[in-house]
Structures are given as C-alpha cells and as structure tokens.
Design an enzyme around this catalytic site. Structure first.
Site, PDB file in Angstrom:
ATOM      1  N   ASP A  88       0.834  -1.195   0.000  1.00 42.06           N
ATOM      2  CA  ASP A  88       0.000   0.000   0.000  1.00 42.06           C
ATOM      3  C   ASP A  88       0.873   1.250   0.000  1.00 42.06           C
ATOM      4  OD1 ASP A  88      -2.298  -1.518   0.076  1.00 42.06           O
ATOM      5  OD2 ASP A  88      -2.469  -1.460   2.258  1.00 42.06           O
TER       6      ASP A  88
ATOM      7  N   TYR B  77       5.747 -10.322   6.316  1.00 42.49           N
ATOM      8  CA  TYR B  77       5.660  -8.906   6.623  1.00 42.49           C
ATOM      9  C   TYR B  77       6.064  -8.673   8.075  1.00 42.49           C
ATOM     10  CZ  TYR B  77       3.066  -7.686   2.354  1.00 42.49           C
ATOM     11  OH  TYR B  77       2.691  -7.462   1.047  1.00 42.49           O
TER      12      TYR B  77
END
Length: 580
Positions: A146, A248
C-alpha cells in the site's frame, strides 16, 4: 501477392492447377486461411499450442523459438543487430514514503513500479518500443504494498534485455546520479592526427557484467529504491503466482498497548459494557492515575498541551510481561486458514478468495531503540494477503489494550460484517517473498542438466537461478536500518502518526467499536447491514471529519487516515491485482 500481416509470416496465394483464379491463401507456416482473409480458428489454436510447446522447450534443452523472437533492435533506425530478451526476477528494496504504493498506476501517480519501469527504460533494459506500458514486458510484482509501505525485499519479474547497450560502463553515472555522461572526452585540436591511419579490425565489446547493469539501473533510481541483482528464470515465470508465501513485519511503539485514557469515548464505552455484564470496573492504569477527574480542556491549545504531556509519559513506559503475553495470545488467533472478509475491502463472507492461510503471526522482538522508545516487532507470515489486510494488527492492538477476550477474533471470521480501522502504514514492512517450491524445481532441473552430455556453454545457457536474498543480506540490512527503520522513527518523532491514530480511535463517538467489550462477542449494535445507513458510522471519512473538528487539521489527518472509497466496487481481476 504478399500480405504485410504480422502473424507467423507473410501470406501468398497458391495458383490453381490450371493457372487460373485466385486459388487458396496459404501463409508461410503452411496454414490455409479461411473466408474473409483471416486465419481459421482451429489453425490459430494449433499455432498457439505450437508456440507454447516451443516456449517450454528451453527448459528441456531444445531450440527455443521464444528466445529467438524475443529480441530487441539495438542502435538507431535500420540497425539489424538485435538484443535478446530473457525472463528475469529482479531483487529490490525500497522505502515507500512519498509513493502511492508498489503497483504501477495509469493515473500517473508516483509508484515504486513506475519509478523502476522508467529506470529500466532509461538504462536500456526495456526497449523504447516497449516503453509505453509495463504489460508489454509482462512486468509483475511478487507482493503488492500500500501507499507508504516499505519493502526490505521484493521481486519484480519481466522480459529484460540482459545486456543493454551501456556505451562505457566505467563512465556510467554513479548510484543516485542521473546526470552523468557516457561520452568520451573530445580530442584537442592540436592533437588531431594529420595522416590517415590504416583501418583497424573492429573489436567486439566485452559482454556487460550483471553488476554493471545493476549499477547502471540504480543510477536512474532515487536512493530510496535499490536493485540488488537480476536472476535468469524459466520463461513461464510469474513472480506473483510462483511466490509460495510472504513475510511482513509491523513495528509499533509498545505504549500503543496502554489502555484508553480515562474520560475518552472508548474508555466510557468499556466501562458501560462492564456494568452491563455485571463486572466490576477495571482499576486505573498507573500511567493514567493523575488523569482521573481531570477537567476537560478549555481550548485547542490546552488540549494539545495535555496530549504532549501524555505522549511524553507514554514514551517512557515499558511493556510488562502480562500485557506482552496477552498480546501474543491475541496474535495466535490469526494463525491458520480463516475467512478474513472483515479485514479487507470488496470481499464478502461467501467469497472463497477471502479464505487465507496465515502460517505464523507472532511477536518477533521488543527493543528500546536510540530514540528511547520501546518498539515491538510483529511477524506476519502468510501464503498471501488481501488489500488492507494490515487491519489484523489494528484488531490485535484494540483487543489487547481494551482487555477484550480473545474469543472475539474467531467471531470476526463468521458471516457478520463489522468495521475494522486500518493501522498506520508507517509501521508496515514487507520483509521478503518466498519461493520454496520454485527453487526446489530449479534445483532438480539443474541437477538433471549436470548429468546430460552437453557442452559447458550449453549448460550455462540452460541453467536457471534460485531466487534467494541471502547473498544480499548485508546490503539489505544496512538499507533497512538507514532508509526504513531510521526514517520510520524520524517520521514518528516529527508527526506522531501512531499517537494521533490512537487518539482518533479513542475519541470516536459511535457504536461501530461496540465489539470491544468484556464478553468478547460481536454485539448487535456493531453489525454492519448491507444498504443500511448508520449514524456516526466508523469509516475512514468519518474519522477524518471527527479529527478535523478537534485539534487536528485535515492535512495532518490525511497522513494517517486512508480513504477506502477508491477500492469499493472493485471486483474480480482488478481486485486480485491489488492483492499479493
């Protein structure tokens, strides 16, 4: 008569036996053409199958037509020299600050892929003929990020000119400098030769080393984006589809696990929920003991002064073992295969694509860094992630700090729709995509190749590389420290992103967070019904309005509250492209 169509070759007419009439159109591949001058459906399908078989032939050692055709012209117009394109995996790192995410956008937004694609074109790794759109070279990314999200490691795959025409690698501009010149210095007039020298045989330039190509590409990139290497892959390689899983990391200050301040909207909601459940009030946390009975601030200046003093106390706080263990137990509830429709956008409970497999979700480390703040590192290792799935860390933080039972998490996988706000992008970092299955296949093929009786040159041409970041571990570590971690801490110290997010959540007035309660169940008031207009609905826009009406200005809030409206209505392939 010849047709200039591009197909498999030119088309000519075959005369009839008596020499009269137009006869039948036959292309160079021997395929008859149907009525209307277009290739017949069966022949077209067969030709595609042949091409696919020939594309795969490289992996088996047969001549590869795809490679022969996949070449680009070098030099100016009329040049017959061509440069081969090969499918590669390029290993990259980047700091996402100031970019609108990883994926290339047609609107002209500044993105990581857009900057990479531009650098590839400038460096000659992509020809000018293919410079108008990434799809022409099949550009893909292993994991999408993002806006504002960073990556210590990511992979992009595309058809690359592996030996671009660098005029003189020694004169290529250094990393981060795009103004360097590759031209040789002019010969002074007084040193000009007076005699015509005999012609010398033309020397072929040595092959361009991969390290030189990487350095040349980096010279067209800002320092926040680095290319580490490119690896030759199978012709059918697609890094997004071949990726087995993604890791992540989410970093946040430990004080985000402190309970809401007494007197805040969320603190009052929790107190009322405990009374309804017949439970006694929770004792006031020691850090808030001096705030009990504190009068409401009379002005924005007073509110900001109190908020600054609160933040100073919070930054000195150190997490206790009980709070850390409770947080670990919350994270554990995300592991396994679940329907994460409440943690993304555009996915319904009945959508099979909302099913995702989380391999590990755990606390990796707790450290006090140079800024004197204690930071918590959380690992999210999943097969794949949906758009805005960092809502998981939001839920984990809210459940832990409000002492909501962990039984709430499994309920969120059910059919009832609730609203979960997104955590700040500042703390999210793509650590690395993993390619275990692909690497196993490559190792097996390379081992079989070594047993074949072919030349060393043939073996080198057919050998494929494993996708492995370990050889760049030192460089990536330094990049992550200087351009991600340090910038992250600097940004938090300057703009208080995490603190402002907590305040927006704690002072939200509405029922959408009513699932945070002493029972650990989703109450009716928190359920979102399709088509129903809710009063004081918790949306990114509502948070923005609430914040703008308090001590925040709209520009500041834009940094921490992201609008989901742009992704609403996305379906199918468009939504899939936004995931990874």
């Amino acid at each position: 008569m010849k047709d200039s169509g591009s197909g498999l070759g030119t088309v000519e007419q075959q005369p009839t036996p008596n020499g009269k009439g137009k006869g039948k159109d036959i292309d160079r591949g021997g395929n008859k053409k149907g009525k209307g001058g277009k290739g017949g459906g069966r022949n077209a399908v067969e030709r595609k199958r042949v091409r696919n078989r020939m594309d795969d032939s490289t992996e088996q050692g047969r001549p590869d037509r795809a490679e022969e055709e996949g070449k680009e012209k070098e030099g100016g117009e009329g040049s017959n020299k061509r440069l081969a394109k090969r499918k590669v995996a390029m290993l990259v790192s980047f700091c996402g600050t100031g970019c609108s995410g990883m994926q290339f956008q047609h609107t002209g937004e500044r993105t990581i892929e857009g900057l990479l694609f531009e650098a590839f074109v400038k460096a000659g790794a992509i020809s000018k003929d293919n410079s108008d759109h990434p799809a022409k070279v099949d550009l893909q990314r292993a994991a999408r990020t993002d806006a504002g999200v960073h990556a210590a490691g990511n992979v992009v795959s595309f058809k690359m000119i592996m030996e671009p025409p660098i005029p003189n690698p020694d004169l290529a501009p250094s990393d981060g400098n795009t103004t360097g010149s590759n031209e040789l210095p002019p010969t002074p007039m007084d040193e000009s030769p007076t005699d015509i020298q005999p012609a010398q045989p033309e020397l072929q330039p040595p092959p361009t080393a991969p390290e030189q190509v990487v350095a040349y590409i980096n010279s067209f990139l800002p320092p926040q984006i680095r290319v580490w290497s490119f690896l030759r892959t199978r012709n059918t390689f697609n890094c997004r589809k071949e990726c087995d899983s993604r890791r992540y990391e989410y970093l946040f200050p430990s004080w985000m696990l402190l309970p809401p301040k007494p007197g805040s909207s969320l603190a009052k909601q929790l107190e009322e929920a405990r009374k309804e459940a017949g439970l006694p009030s929770n004792p006031v946390h020691p850090i808030w003991e001096g705030s009990v009975g504190e009068p409401a601030p009379a002005s924005d200046e007073e509110r900001q002064r109190i908020a600054a003093a609160d933040l100073q106390r919070k930054r000195l706080w150190r997490i206790d073992e009980a709070t850390l263990n409770r947080f670990r137990s919350v994270l554990k509830e995300f592991e396994g295969t679940h329907c994460f429709h409440n943690y993304t956008v555009g996915r319904e409970f009945s959508d099979r694509a909302a099913q995702r497999f989380m391999m590990e979700v755990s606390v990796r480390s707790v450290n006090v860094l140079e800024d004197g703040v204690q930071w918590v590192s959380v690992l999210f290792h999943g097969q794949s992630f949906m758009l805005h799935q960092r809502k998981m860390i939001s839920m984990a933080l809210m459940v832990c700090r409000t002492e909501t039972p962990v039984s709430l998490i499994p309920e969120t996988y059910g059919p009832r729709r609730i609203t979960v706000p997104m955590a700040p992008a500042l703390g999210l970092l793509l650590e690395q995509p993993l390619f275990g299955s692909y690497n196993d296949r490559v190792r097996s093929e390379n081992a079989a190749l070594e047993k074949q009786k072919v030349s060393d040159e043939e073996k080198a041409n057919r050998r494929r590389d494993e996708i492995d970041f370990s050889k760049h571990q030192k460089d990536i570590g330094e990049f992550k420290l200087k351009l991600i971690y340090e910038r992250m801490r600097e940004e938090e110290a300057k703009s208080n992103v995490f603190n402002r997010w907590i305040q927006l959540i704690d002072y939200y007035q509405g029922e959408d967070l009513a699932y945070l309660n002493a029972k650990g169940t989703i109450v009716q008031a928190a359920i979102i019904k399709k088509g129903e207009r809710r009063q004081n609905a918790l949306s990114q826009r509502k948070l923005k309005e609430d914040a703008t009406g308090s001590s925040f200005n709209e520009g500041d809030v834009d940094e921490i509250i992201e609008d989901e409206d742009e992704t609403n209505g996305m379906k199918g392939k468009d939504l899939e492209e936004m995931e990874g």
